[in-house]
Scaffold this motif. Structure first.
Motif, short mmCIF file in Angstrom:
data_model
loop_
_atom_site.label_atom_id
_atom_site.label_comp_id
_atom_site.label_asym_id
_atom_site.label_seq_id
_atom_site.Cartn_x
_atom_site.Cartn_y
_atom_site.Cartn_z
N VAL A 105 9.75 -2.51 27.43
CA VAL A 105 10.27 -2.61 26.07
C VAL A 105 11.70 -2.07 25.95
CG1 VAL A 105 9.34 -0.37 25.30
CG2 VAL A 105 9.65 -2.23 23.65
N HIS A 106 12.13 -1.26 26.89
CA HIS A 106 13.46 -0.65 26.84
C HIS A 106 14.51 -1.42 27.65
CE1 HIS A 106 11.73 2.77 24.82
NE2 HIS A 106 10.79 2.80 25.75
N ARG A 107 14.08 -2.47 28.36
CA ARG A 107 15.01 -3.25 29.19
C ARG A 107 15.37 -4.56 28.51
NH1 ARG A 107 11.20 -1.70 33.40
NH2 ARG A 107 10.34 -3.80 33.30
N ASP A 108 16.56 -5.05 28.82
CA ASP A 108 16.96 -6.36 28.31
C ASP A 108 16.33 -7.44 29.19
OD1 ASP A 108 18.57 -6.86 30.59
OD2 ASP A 108 20.39 -6.16 29.59
N PRO A 109 16.47 -8.71 28.83
CA PRO A 109 15.82 -9.78 29.63
C PRO A 109 16.24 -9.82 31.10
CG PRO A 109 16.51 -10.63 27.49
CD PRO A 109 17.07 -9.24 27.60
N LEU A 110 17.39 -9.25 31.43
CA LEU A 110 17.83 -9.23 32.82
C LEU A 110 17.36 -7.97 33.56
CD1 LEU A 110 21.46 -10.60 32.37
CD2 LEU A 110 19.40 -11.84 33.09
N GLY A 111 16.64 -7.10 32.86
CA GLY A 111 16.09 -5.89 33.48
C GLY A 111 16.96 -4.66 33.37
N ALA A 112 18.07 -4.76 32.65
CA ALA A 112 18.97 -3.61 32.52
C ALA A 112 18.57 -2.74 31.33
CB ALA A 112 20.41 -4.10 32.33
N TYR A 113 18.82 -1.47 31.47
CA TYR A 113 18.61 -0.52 30.38
C TYR A 113 19.91 -0.40 29.59
CZ TYR A 113 14.38 0.81 32.82
OH TYR A 113 13.15 0.78 33.43
N PRO A 114 19.84 -0.09 28.31
CA PRO A 114 21.07 0.15 27.56
C PRO A 114 21.86 1.28 28.20
CG PRO A 114 19.19 0.03 26.07
CD PRO A 114 18.64 0.03 27.47
N ALA A 115 23.17 1.20 28.10
CA ALA A 115 24.03 2.24 28.68
C ALA A 115 23.59 3.61 28.19
CB ALA A 115 25.49 1.97 28.31
N GLY A 116 23.42 4.53 29.12
CA GLY A 116 23.06 5.90 28.78
C GLY A 116 21.60 6.15 28.45
N LEU A 152 18.84 6.22 30.24
CA LEU A 152 18.11 7.10 31.16
C LEU A 152 18.60 8.54 31.12
CD1 LEU A 152 17.68 4.67 34.20
CD2 LEU A 152 15.99 5.28 32.47
N ARG A 153 19.65 8.80 30.36
CA ARG A 153 20.14 10.17 30.16
C ARG A 153 20.01 10.58 28.70
NH1 ARG A 153 23.68 7.43 32.92
NH2 ARG A 153 25.19 7.34 31.23
N SER A 154 19.34 9.76 27.92
CA SER A 154 19.28 9.98 26.47
C SER A 154 18.17 10.95 26.07
CB SER A 154 19.07 8.65 25.75
OG SER A 154 17.75 8.16 25.98
N GLY A 155 18.30 11.45 24.87
CA GLY A 155 17.26 12.30 24.29
C GLY A 155 15.96 11.53 24.13
N LEU A 156 16.05 10.26 23.77
CA LEU A 156 14.85 9.44 23.62
C LEU A 156 14.10 9.35 24.94
CD1 LEU A 156 12.91 7.50 22.18
CD2 LEU A 156 14.54 5.65 22.70
N PHE A 157 14.83 9.06 26.02
CA PHE A 157 14.19 8.98 27.33
C PHE A 157 13.51 10.30 27.67
CE2 PHE A 157 14.26 9.56 31.94
CZ PHE A 157 13.50 8.48 32.34
N ALA A 158 14.23 11.41 27.50
CA ALA A 158 13.66 12.72 27.80
C ALA A 158 12.42 12.99 26.95
CB ALA A 158 14.71 13.82 27.59
N ASP A 159 12.46 12.61 25.68
CA ASP A 159 11.30 12.78 24.81
C ASP A 159 10.10 11.98 25.32
OD1 ASP A 159 12.69 14.46 23.10
OD2 ASP A 159 13.03 12.92 21.56
N LEU A 160 10.35 10.76 25.77
CA LEU A 160 9.27 9.92 26.29
C LEU A 160 8.66 10.52 27.55
CD1 LEU A 160 10.91 6.42 25.72
CD2 LEU A 160 8.94 7.36 24.48
N VAL A 161 9.50 11.01 28.45
CA VAL A 161 9.01 11.64 29.69
C VAL A 161 8.21 12.90 29.34
CG1 VAL A 161 9.68 12.78 31.84
CG2 VAL A 161 10.81 10.65 31.14
N ARG A 162 8.75 13.71 28.45
CA ARG A 162 8.01 14.93 28.05
C ARG A 162 6.66 14.57 27.43
NH1 ARG A 162 13.28 16.97 26.84
NH2 ARG A 162 13.21 16.04 24.76
#
Length: 191
Positions: free
Chosen positions: A68-79, A81-91
């Motif tokens: 759900v976080h990747r675009d159709p080509l498989g890329a993540y939005p810039a930043g 994997l270093r975002s607060g949202l990503f950290a919140d999801l991992v936590r």
């Protein structure tokens, strides 16, 4: 006590100076461990607690979790994997393990976590694996957990575990040479 994926989400409850594992087999093994040491509860442990709970970063990095976080080509939005949202999801994914560590440290125990082998099976996204591992490492450190981190000694330039430290018939675990390095590091720390 079980598979790494079993020790991410809620798997135990704090019980005063102890914990109770939800899985009956894990609870049985835990009680046998304490009995062998002659202590009635976790807070009476007189040796460091060495643990790997919550460090199954390959499970957190399962590709389908992040579609759900990747675009159709498989890329993540810039930043991302270093975002607060990503950290919140991992936590959130590792909340049970983080609660366990926080409780154990709060009991006054010396807690040592072993960073996992740097192996990323095909079901996992390497980008998420490495980013999630950094979040988890930071969370452990913030909770007062010591970490044994052999990454600089066992990986190649890609950040993946060198073959000399990989179990040949397994895409996740390290081999005996990796285990020997872990034990040597623990002994160097006075365990």
């Amino acid at each position: 006590m079980g598979s790494g994926r079993d020790f991410l989400g809620p798997f135990s409850d704090a019980d005063g100076g102890d914990v109770v594992f939800h899985d009956p087999e894990a609870q049985r093994l835990y009680r046998e461990f304490l009995d062998a040491l002659g202590v009635p509860a976790l807070d009476r442990l007189t040796v460091p607690l060495v643990c790997t709970f919550g460090l199954a970063a390959h499970t957190v990095a399962t590709r389908e979790n992040w579609t759900v976080h990747r675009d159709p080509l498989g890329a993540y939005p810039a930043g991302f994997l270093r975002s607060g949202l990503f950290a919140d999801l991992v936590r959130a994914m590792a909340r049970g393990a983080l609660a366990f560590y926080e409780h154990a440290v709060g009991l006054g125990l010396r807690v040592v976590a072993l960073m996992p082998p740097q192996r990323v099976p095909g079901m996992s996204d390497p980008r998420v694996f490495f980013a999630a591992q950094e979040v988890l490492h930071g969370e452990l450190t913030a909770r007062g957990v010591e970490t044994v981190d052999l990454r600089d000694r066992v990986t190649d330039r890609s950040g993946l575990q060198r073959d000399a430290f990989c179990r040949a018939d397994d895409t996740i675990h390290g081999n005996l040479a990796f285990g020997r390095l872990l034990v040597a590091e623990l002994l160097d720390r006075g365990l």
